[in-house]
Design an enzyme around this catalytic site. Structure first.
Site, PDB file in Angstrom:
ATOM      1  N   ALA A   1      -7.141  -5.348   2.980  1.00  0.00           N
ATOM      2  CA  ALA A   1      -5.691  -5.532   2.975  1.00  0.00           C
ATOM      3  C   ALA A   1      -5.043  -4.530   3.930  1.00  0.00           C
ATOM      4  O   ALA A   1      -5.686  -3.569   4.362  1.00  0.00           O
ATOM      5  CB  ALA A   1      -5.158  -5.335   1.559  1.00  0.00           C
ATOM      6  N   CYS A   2      -3.781  -4.764   4.239  1.00  0.00           N
ATOM      7  CA  CYS A   2      -3.010  -3.836   5.068  1.00  0.00           C
ATOM      8  C   CYS A   2      -3.092  -2.441   4.447  1.00  0.00           C
ATOM      9  O   CYS A   2      -2.925  -2.326   3.234  1.00  0.00           O
ATOM     10  CB  CYS A   2      -1.558  -4.297   5.116  1.00  0.00           C
ATOM     11  SG  CYS A   2      -0.446  -3.170   5.964  1.00  0.00           S
ATOM     12  N   PRO A   3      -3.343  -1.383   5.184  1.00  0.00           N
ATOM     13  CA  PRO A   3      -3.412  -1.272   6.644  1.00  0.00           C
ATOM     14  C   PRO A   3      -4.825  -1.338   7.209  1.00  0.00           C
ATOM     15  O   PRO A   3      -5.048  -0.906   8.327  1.00  0.00           O
ATOM     16  CB  PRO A   3      -2.815   0.113   6.889  1.00  0.00           C
ATOM     17  CG  PRO A   3      -3.329   0.919   5.728  1.00  0.00           C
ATOM     18  CD  PRO A   3      -3.367  -0.048   4.545  1.00  0.00           C
ATOM     19  N   GLY A   4      -5.783  -1.863   6.441  1.00  0.00           N
ATOM     20  CA  GLY A   4      -7.174  -1.889   6.882  1.00  0.00           C
ATOM     21  C   GLY A   4      -7.385  -2.524   8.252  1.00  0.00           C
ATOM     22  O   GLY A   4      -7.980  -1.897   9.136  1.00  0.00           O
TER      23      GLY A   4
END
Lengths: 141, 82
Positions: B21-24
């Protein structure tokens, strides 16, 4: 091009807000910001060695009854624990983590070795104020 | 670029950030862009809806060229030229 600066002041030591702080930190690192994190009061407590890798020692700031749901969702979404955002940010860019001397003493963290190794130093508040004055982005959580 | 042109691209680097998921995906892109040379192309695979807008904006700020996005079944293919 001049390096942009971010100053992140963490008064909070709650796992939900620290997770949000970690996400914001990641966004700033992606933009090559030079970042100074100041951990005050509960923020300093979170960075203690005894707490940094033990989220069970930290509470939620909001909707405390939703903690199981929150933790399950983070796991399902492969979101790393809050401290890992800070560790990764330090590996990727110019991030310094400072702990307020008073806050450290409140929670029994008098020396640098009482804190997680990602903490750079224990400082006084004037340094924090100076960094806030100099920063392009100031965030207080 | 048109979708057909994007599909013809042979990227110099592919970053598979699906499942994060963000920020991945953004951080994965940030890390990987250092591995390619100026002019080379990187493809980022992401199943995160926010990344579709985040990565192109980040690329523009950092001086990379956003070439376009292909929506596949359950994920996005985002193309950048360094």
């Amino acid at each position: 091009m001049e390096t942009k600066k971010m100053c992140l002041v963490l008064v909070t030591g709650s796992m939900d807000k620290l997770t949000a702080a970690g996400v914001m930190l990641s966004g700033a690192i992606a933009d090559d910001y030079q970042i100074d994190v100041y951990a005050l009061i509960h923020g300093a407590r979170a960075f203690l060695k005894a707490n940094a890798d033990n989220p069970e020692n930290l509470r939620m700031a909001e909707n405390t009854d939703l903690r199981p749901e929150f933790e399950a969702a983070l796991k399902r979404l492969n979101v790393k624990p809050w401290i890992e955002f800070f560790r990764e940010a330090k590996q990727m860019g110019d991030v310094k983590i400072h702990v307020c001397g008073l806050a450290g003493k409140i929670w029994g963290g008098e020396k640098l070795e009482d804190f997680d190794p990602i903490v750079d130093d224990i400082v006084g508040i004037n340094e924090c104020i100076t960094k806030l004055q100099e920063a392009d982005i100031q965030v207080v959580l | 670029m048109t979708e057909e042109q994007l599909r013809q691209i042979k990227p110099d680097k592919v970053v598979d950030a699906r499942g994060t998921a963000c920020p991945g995906p953004l951080l994965a892109a940030k890390k990987a862009i250092g591995d390619i040379d100026k002019g080379q192309i990187m493809e980022i695979l992401s199943s995160d809806e926010g990344t579709k807008r985040d990565v192109p904006k980040w690329a523009k700020k950092k001086g990379h060229e956003y070439l376009g996005t292909i929506e596949e079944n359950g994920y996005f293919r985002i193309f950048l030229r360094k």
